[in-house]
Design a protein around this motif. Structure first.
Motif, PDB file in Angstrom:
ATOM      1  N   ASN A 293       0.843  -1.195   0.000  1.00 51.07           N
ATOM      2  CA  ASN A 293       0.000   0.000   0.000  1.00 51.07           C
ATOM      3  C   ASN A 293       0.876   1.243   0.000  1.00 51.07           C
ATOM      4  O   ASN A 293       1.851   1.324   0.748  1.00 51.07           O
TER       5      ASN A 293
ATOM      6  N   TYR B  10     -12.986  -2.139  -2.251  1.00 51.96           N
ATOM      7  CA  TYR B  10     -11.896  -3.041  -2.618  1.00 51.96           C
ATOM      8  C   TYR B  10     -12.358  -4.152  -3.573  1.00 51.96           C
ATOM      9  O   TYR B  10     -11.754  -4.397  -4.606  1.00 51.96           O
TER      10      TYR B  10
ATOM     11  N   ASP C 288     -11.387  -5.188  -7.527  1.00 51.18           N
ATOM     12  CA  ASP C 288     -10.829  -6.484  -7.909  1.00 51.18           C
ATOM     13  C   ASP C 288     -11.640  -7.142  -9.026  1.00 51.18           C
ATOM     14  O   ASP C 288     -11.089  -7.833  -9.879  1.00 51.18           O
TER      15      ASP C 288
HETATM   16  N1  ARG Z   1      -2.790  -4.040  -0.984  1.00 50.73           N
HETATM   17  C1  ARG Z   1      -3.391  -5.153  -0.312  1.00 50.73           C
HETATM   18  C2  ARG Z   1      -2.808  -5.309   1.079  1.00 50.73           C
HETATM   19  O1  ARG Z   1      -1.726  -4.847   1.344  1.00 50.73           O
HETATM   20  C3  ARG Z   1      -3.173  -6.440  -1.035  1.00 50.73           C
HETATM   21  C4  ARG Z   1      -3.744  -6.474  -2.414  1.00 50.73           C
HETATM   22  C5  ARG Z   1      -4.021  -7.860  -2.852  1.00 50.73           C
HETATM   23  N2  ARG Z   1      -4.449  -7.966  -4.205  1.00 50.73           N
HETATM   24  C6  ARG Z   1      -5.692  -7.795  -4.668  1.00 50.73           C
HETATM   25  N3  ARG Z   1      -5.887  -7.947  -5.943  1.00 50.73           N
HETATM   26  N4  ARG Z   1      -6.674  -7.529  -3.860  1.00 50.73           N
HETATM   27  O2  ARG Z   1      -3.430  -5.940   1.912  1.00 50.73           O
END
Ligand code: ARG
Length: 576
Positions: free
Chosen positions: A122, A306, A310
């Motif tokens: 992130n 989220y 996706d």
């Molecule tokens: N950015 C997210 C985290 O740090 C993980 C992302 C995972 N990938 C996805 N396609 N949702 O928890």
């Protein structure tokens, strides 16, 4: 010809089935007494309309002279093949030498695209050890698929979107320090983010400002966009430093923000399929028939979440890559999220849903210290790597002093870097991925244990023998098996079997998304080599032909260790 193909060729001829098919059924028995290869006859029961026991017995009666096979026995529905030691070791070693650094490379994936999504940290947040796990595991899975001939696309699905960017923008305007952020981007962004939360407790007006900043960002306001871009660029620079150190790279950094603009397509699709229903003001897709809770697509205030991003990402990747597989290397706590995302797509009639795979992994804990150090803070991967390299350097320095080697500081630094990183990578990949990991420096850096340093040390030791050998004794790449049939001791046979198992280990590791299968194979080979080395003084072998053959075996072992480690992202060293 290999023993596998000899056996498969014979069974293919007898049954009329294809040799390739038979070969995939051939097993390596767990115990020596059960032979060197076993064929489970139940595989043929339907085809031959007889019981496995009967089939096995019939085949034994028919087995005449098979090249390199000493004996065939029928045991409870299995055909057990006993190969002739000398010729088995010889053919295996000759084959391994002839393929050199392409050991285990295959073409099973030709023409198929595999998307491997991993790392995905992130923005403006530290790259914590959970992200280290996905980075290391994902990289290994990418390498394995690439090795098997799949066309791979490495995706870093950055967490670069969300209301926290509104907070960051406000915090930056209030307390941002240009010099500090250049010096330590993530640390500084984190500092102002934490401060925002502290001050918002007594000053709720800050939250309103943040919401407004986020609204402006979404609406495309240039000032907010520029700040967002700045945070993203700064964060990426700092992530890339870690990636570079680990030898990891990506083909795409398209993250959540990229997909937020594609949400309307998702809404259209779900509306057209009449899947959107209202629930407490939010728009959701019901997933009762999948025994899953409803998946929220739009929140009551109309903002996306989220999961919807996706869903958009799957549609986009499908359109873009036509993947045979779309792999998500993301921690197991997100398993439900992915089940919901795939189920929504499936319900919408998107066939690609069945080609999406969530590859989960366990939690990371520390034996030596608490995972959380500072408030709301976690261990940074870069700190973990640095600590490992430093500790390794101290050990190597001490060993160099004790053994009075002539390693200079620069060489010690280079070796410490490879071994220190190797130790961390190995720890992540040595067990099944769903098991929690407990980091313990003692285990990670145990030069005798199941560790990268142990395998790397074994490699260095084997290489030093090759360096000391008379160059005339060293094998050419194309050694004929005939020159090697003198290799027939138990230890030599054990080494050959482990070498022979590499192709399968690599294939299985990719198929099950479990790199530990390869890590164990490499470690077992290193152990077997050490045992051999303690029994046999290779350079002092009197018979020159035998000495040469043993050096050839040594060369093959080195190649296999090098390839195996490299495929999971660990480098070898020549001395340590
Ligand atoms: N950015 C997210 C985290 O740090 C993980 C992302 C995972 N990938 C996805 N396609 N949702 O928890």
């Amino acid at each position: 010809m290999s023993f596998r193909s000899t056996i498969a060729g014979w069974l293919a001829e007898e049954t009329g089935l294809s040799r390739d098919q038979i070969e995939t059924w051939l097993e390596i028995p767990p115990q020596q007494e059960m032979g060197d290869f076993a064929f489970p006859c139940f595989r043929l029961a339907k085809h031959l309309r007889r019981s496995p026991v009967q089939i096995a017995e019939d085949f034994v009666a028919k087995a005449g002279e098979l090249d390199g096979i000493d004996d065939v026995r029928a045991v409870s529905g299995y055909l057990n093949f006993y190969v002739s030691r000398g010729s088995y070791v010889a053919t295996t070693v000759a084959r391994v030498l002839s393929v050199a650094d392409n050991l285990g490379r295959q073409q099973i994936g030709t023409g198929q695209k595999v998307v491997v999504e991993y790392s995905s940290p992130n923005i403006a947040k530290p790259f914590h050890v959970g992200h280290a796990f996905t980075t290391i595991l994902g990289h290994a899975l990418y390498r394995l698929h690439d090795w098997l001939g799949y066309e791979t696309v490495r995706v870093n699905h950055l967490g670069d979107y969300g209301t926290q960017f509104g907070k960051l923008i406000v915090a930056w305007r209030l307390w941002g320090d240009e010099a500090a952020v250049r010096d330590n981007p993530i640390g500084e962004l984190l500092r102002i983010y934490v401060r925002f939360h502290e001050e918002a407790q007594t000053n709720p007006d800050l939250d309103d400002q943040a919401r407004e900043a986020f609204r402006l960002l979404e609406a495309g306001s240039p000032e907010e966009q520029a700040l967002w871009q700045k945070f993203r660029d700064l964060s990426l620079t700092s992530f890339e430093a870690v990636y570079k150190r680990l030898g990891v790279s990506f083909d795409s950094y398209r993250g959540e923000s990229f997909y937020s603009s594609r949400i309307p397509d998702v809404i259209d699709l779900l509306k057209k399929k009449e899947l959107l229903v209202e629930s407490d003001g939010a728009q959701v897709v019901m997933l009762d028939e999948y025994k899953l809770p409803p998946c929220i697509i739009l929140k009551s205030d109309g903002t996306t979440i989220y999961a919807s991003r996706d869903i958009a990402a799957v549609l986009y990747r499908w359109e873009q890559y036509h993947f045979a597989k779309n792999i998500y290397v993301v921690g197991t706590p997100q398993a439900l999220h992915f089940r919901q995302v795939f189920a929504v797509l499936d319900k919408a009639g998107i066939a690609a849903a069945s080609q999406c795979v969530h590859v989960g992994f366990g939690l990371v804990k520390f034996a030596d210290r608490k995972l959380s150090t500072r408030s709301g803070d976690v261990i940074f991967l870069s700190e973990l790597l640095e600590e490992s390299v430093e500790k390794t350097r101290a050990i190597i320095k001490e060993n160099a002093r004790l053994r009075q080697t002539d390693m200079c500081d620069q060489e010690i630094d280079e070796v410490a870097e490879k071994v220190g990183l190797g130790a961390v990578i190995y720890t992540f990949l040595k067990n099944g991925r769903e098991r929690d990991i407990v980091f313990s420096w003692e285990e990670m850096l145990d030069f005798d244990g199941d560790s990268a340093p142990y395998v790397q040390y074994t490699y260095a030791r084997a290489r030093s023998i090759l360096r000391k050998a008379d160059p005339d004794d060293l094998p050419e790449r194309m050694v004929t098996a005939k020159q090697l049939t003198c290799l027939a001791t138990e230890d030599e046979f054990a080494l050959a079997k482990l070498l022979d198992g590499f192709d399968k280990a690599i294939q299985k590791a990719a198929e099950l998304y479990e790199p530990y299968l390869l890590v164990r194979q490499v470690t077992a080979l290193a152990r077997a080599f050490n045992k051999y080395y303690n029994h046999e003084s290779i350079l002092k072998t009197d018979d020159p032909a035998l000495r040469r053959a043993r050096l050839a075996l040594l060369q093959a072992v080195c190649q296999a260790i090098r390839v195996g480690l490299d495929l999971v992202g660990i480098s070898v060293v020549e001395r340590m």
